[in-house]
Design an enzyme around this catalytic site. Structure first.
Site, PDB file in Angstrom:
ATOM      1  N   ILE A  55      -7.977  -9.752 -11.158  1.00  0.00           N
ATOM      2  CA  ILE A  55      -8.425  -9.231 -12.457  1.00  0.00           C
ATOM      3  C   ILE A  55      -9.912  -8.878 -12.351  1.00  0.00           C
ATOM      4  O   ILE A  55     -10.724  -9.703 -11.930  1.00  0.00           O
ATOM      5  CB  ILE A  55      -8.207 -10.292 -13.574  1.00  0.00           C
ATOM      6  CG1 ILE A  55      -6.730 -10.723 -13.633  1.00  0.00           C
ATOM      7  CG2 ILE A  55      -8.690  -9.765 -14.928  1.00  0.00           C
ATOM      8  CD1 ILE A  55      -5.755  -9.634 -14.014  1.00  0.00           C
ATOM      9  N   LEU A  56     -10.237  -7.643 -12.729  1.00  0.00           N
ATOM     10  CA  LEU A  56     -11.642  -7.207 -12.674  1.00  0.00           C
ATOM     11  C   LEU A  56     -12.391  -7.753 -13.881  1.00  0.00           C
ATOM     12  O   LEU A  56     -11.851  -7.784 -14.990  1.00  0.00           O
ATOM     13  CB  LEU A  56     -11.700  -5.678 -12.662  1.00  0.00           C
ATOM     14  CG  LEU A  56     -11.063  -5.027 -11.432  1.00  0.00           C
ATOM     15  CD1 LEU A  56     -10.945  -3.522 -11.633  1.00  0.00           C
ATOM     16  CD2 LEU A  56     -11.858  -5.336 -10.166  1.00  0.00           C
ATOM     17  N   HIS A  77       0.998   0.568 -13.103  1.00  0.00           N
ATOM     18  CA  HIS A  77       1.701  -0.652 -13.512  1.00  0.00           C
ATOM     19  C   HIS A  77       3.209  -0.366 -13.500  1.00  0.00           C
ATOM     20  O   HIS A  77       3.642   0.683 -13.979  1.00  0.00           O
ATOM     21  CB  HIS A  77       1.243  -1.064 -14.913  1.00  0.00           C
ATOM     22  CG  HIS A  77       1.862  -2.350 -15.359  1.00  0.00           C
ATOM     23  ND1 HIS A  77       1.382  -3.582 -14.963  1.00  0.00           N
ATOM     24  CD2 HIS A  77       2.950  -2.590 -16.129  1.00  0.00           C
ATOM     25  CE1 HIS A  77       2.147  -4.523 -15.490  1.00  0.00           C
ATOM     26  NE2 HIS A  77       3.100  -3.951 -16.202  1.00  0.00           N
ATOM     27  N   ASP A  96     -11.034  -3.728 -20.732  1.00  0.00           N
ATOM     28  CA  ASP A  96     -11.179  -5.183 -20.640  1.00  0.00           C
ATOM     29  C   ASP A  96      -9.888  -5.956 -20.961  1.00  0.00           C
ATOM     30  O   ASP A  96      -9.697  -7.054 -20.497  1.00  0.00           O
ATOM     31  CB  ASP A  96     -12.316  -5.631 -21.567  1.00  0.00           C
ATOM     32  CG  ASP A  96     -13.210  -6.631 -20.853  1.00  0.00           C
ATOM     33  OD1 ASP A  96     -12.877  -6.980 -19.703  1.00  0.00           O
ATOM     34  OD2 ASP A  96     -14.207  -7.064 -21.441  1.00  0.00           O
ATOM     35  N   GLU A  97      -9.012  -5.360 -21.738  1.00  0.00           N
ATOM     36  CA  GLU A  97      -7.729  -6.016 -22.050  1.00  0.00           C
ATOM     37  C   GLU A  97      -6.734  -5.682 -20.930  1.00  0.00           C
ATOM     38  O   GLU A  97      -6.570  -4.495 -20.588  1.00  0.00           O
ATOM     39  CB  GLU A  97      -7.218  -5.454 -23.386  1.00  0.00           C
ATOM     40  CG  GLU A  97      -5.908  -6.046 -23.853  1.00  0.00           C
ATOM     41  CD  GLU A  97      -5.288  -5.176 -24.958  1.00  0.00           C
ATOM     42  OE1 GLU A  97      -4.103  -5.346 -25.229  1.00  0.00           O
ATOM     43  OE2 GLU A  97      -6.002  -4.320 -25.512  1.00  0.00           O
ATOM     44  N   GLY A 117       0.785  -1.234   0.000  1.00  0.00           N
ATOM     45  CA  GLY A 117       0.000   0.000   0.000  1.00  0.00           C
ATOM     46  C   GLY A 117       0.819   1.286   0.000  1.00  0.00           C
ATOM     47  O   GLY A 117       0.325   2.329   0.422  1.00  0.00           O
ATOM     48  N   ASN A 173      -5.140   2.395 -13.177  1.00  0.00           N
ATOM     49  CA  ASN A 173      -4.224   1.418 -12.587  1.00  0.00           C
ATOM     50  C   ASN A 173      -2.808   1.953 -12.678  1.00  0.00           C
ATOM     51  O   ASN A 173      -2.472   2.652 -13.632  1.00  0.00           O
ATOM     52  CB  ASN A 173      -4.328   0.104 -13.386  1.00  0.00           C
ATOM     53  CG  ASN A 173      -3.380  -0.968 -12.877  1.00  0.00           C
ATOM     54  OD1 ASN A 173      -3.302  -1.224 -11.672  1.00  0.00           O
ATOM     55  ND2 ASN A 173      -2.645  -1.609 -13.778  1.00  0.00           N
TER      56      ASN A 173
HETATM   57  C1  GAR Z   1       3.480  -1.484  -7.364  1.00  0.00           C
HETATM   58  O1  GAR Z   1       4.791  -1.624  -7.831  1.00  0.00           O
HETATM   59  C2  GAR Z   1       2.496  -1.516  -8.523  1.00  0.00           C
HETATM   60  O2  GAR Z   1       2.978  -0.895  -9.691  1.00  0.00           O
HETATM   61  C3  GAR Z   1       2.359  -2.998  -8.736  1.00  0.00           C
HETATM   62  O3  GAR Z   1       2.279  -3.531  -7.438  1.00  0.00           O
HETATM   63  C4  GAR Z   1       3.069  -2.712  -6.556  1.00  0.00           C
HETATM   64  C5  GAR Z   1       2.226  -2.327  -5.366  1.00  0.00           C
HETATM   65  O4  GAR Z   1       2.982  -1.654  -4.413  1.00  0.00           O
HETATM   66  N1  GAR Z   1       1.198  -3.292  -9.527  1.00  0.00           N
HETATM   67  C6  GAR Z   1       1.160  -4.256 -10.414  1.00  0.00           C
HETATM   68  O5  GAR Z   1       2.084  -5.020 -10.630  1.00  0.00           O
HETATM   69  C7  GAR Z   1      -0.158  -4.375 -11.184  1.00  0.00           C
HETATM   70  N2  GAR Z   1       0.019  -5.093 -12.393  1.00  0.00           N
HETATM   71  P1  GAR Z   1       2.266  -0.940  -3.184  1.00  0.00           P
HETATM   72  O6  GAR Z   1       1.294  -1.959  -2.575  1.00  0.00           O
HETATM   73  O7  GAR Z   1       3.387  -0.611  -2.242  1.00  0.00           O
HETATM   74  O8  GAR Z   1       1.559   0.285  -3.691  1.00  0.00           O
END
Ligand code: GAR
Length: 188
Positions: free
Chosen positions: A88-89, A105, A143-144, A12, A103
């Site tokens: 996945i939503l 990424h 959706d993708e 988080g 999101n």
């Molecule tokens: C982050 O690096 C985020 O980009 C990644 O999870 C981590 C969460 O960190 N998300 C993904 O990989 C989604 N595909 P956090 O819980 O410390 O914010």
């Protein structure tokens, strides 16, 4: 004031960046609730900040996860932020909230996105491919998987000596400001 719901699955730190940006008046927004799909420190961060928090356990709810999450979100929510949310939503949820889900990424999409590309898997793939740069992307959710329009990206270098953990740390260090800046852009 933008009404935000944040979905988390992990530590988080991105959620914390939004909480801090609101406290510091950088974002004119309110986090209405934090929803997690598993027990995680993100929920504790919400508790500590006095934000309503909910656990919708993916292992218990399985196919009902999105319905249960949806039931927790007020219809007047302006923005749903996936901040390290790993479930996945489904298309019904995405259609219901079209244009209102973003999101973050941990790669420079469209590179290293799609099924199975999350967390350390992304950074391992970046190092294995011999990339000289990586970064993070904030994008709309469609959706993708990882396929929606890009809102903001930040690049970081990848050094020849880097291990995946080094890339992860460097990328995470720019995720927080990128996510806050992307939300700020949306408020404008
Ligand atoms: C982050 O690096 C985020 O980009 C990644 O999870 C981590 C969460 O960190 N998300 C993904 O990989 C989604 N595909 P956090 O819980 O410390 O914010």
């Amino acid at each position: 004031m933008l009404k935000i719901v944040v979905l988390v699955s992990g530590g988080g730190t991105n959620l914390q960046a939004i909480i801090d940006a609101i406290s510091n008046h950088i974002l004119d927004a309110k986090i209405e609730s934090v929803i997690a799909d598993r027990e995680c420190y993100g929920l504790e961060r919400a508790r500590l900040a006095g934000i309503p928090e909910y656990l919708v356990d993916r292992k218990v709810e399985k196919q009902n996860l999105c319905t249960k999450v949806d039931e927790l979100i007020s219809p007047d929510c302006d923005l749903i932020v996936l901040a390290g949310f790993l479930s996945i939503l489904d298309s019904g949820f995405i259609a219901a909230w079209q244009g209102k889900i973003i999101n973050i990424h941990p790669s420079l999409l469209p590179k290293f996105g799609g099924s199975g590309m999350w967390g350390m898997n992304v950074h391992r793939a970046v190092v294995a491919a011999g990339e000289i740069k990586s970064g993070c992307t904030v994008h709309y959710v469609v959706d993708e998987i990882d396929g929606g329009d890009i809102i903001l990206q930040t690049e970081v270098p990848v050094l020849a000596s880097d291990k995946p953990e080094d890339v992860q740390k460097r990328v995470l260090s720019v995720e927080h400001s990128t996510l806050v800046a992307a939300i700020k852009n949306l408020i404008k």
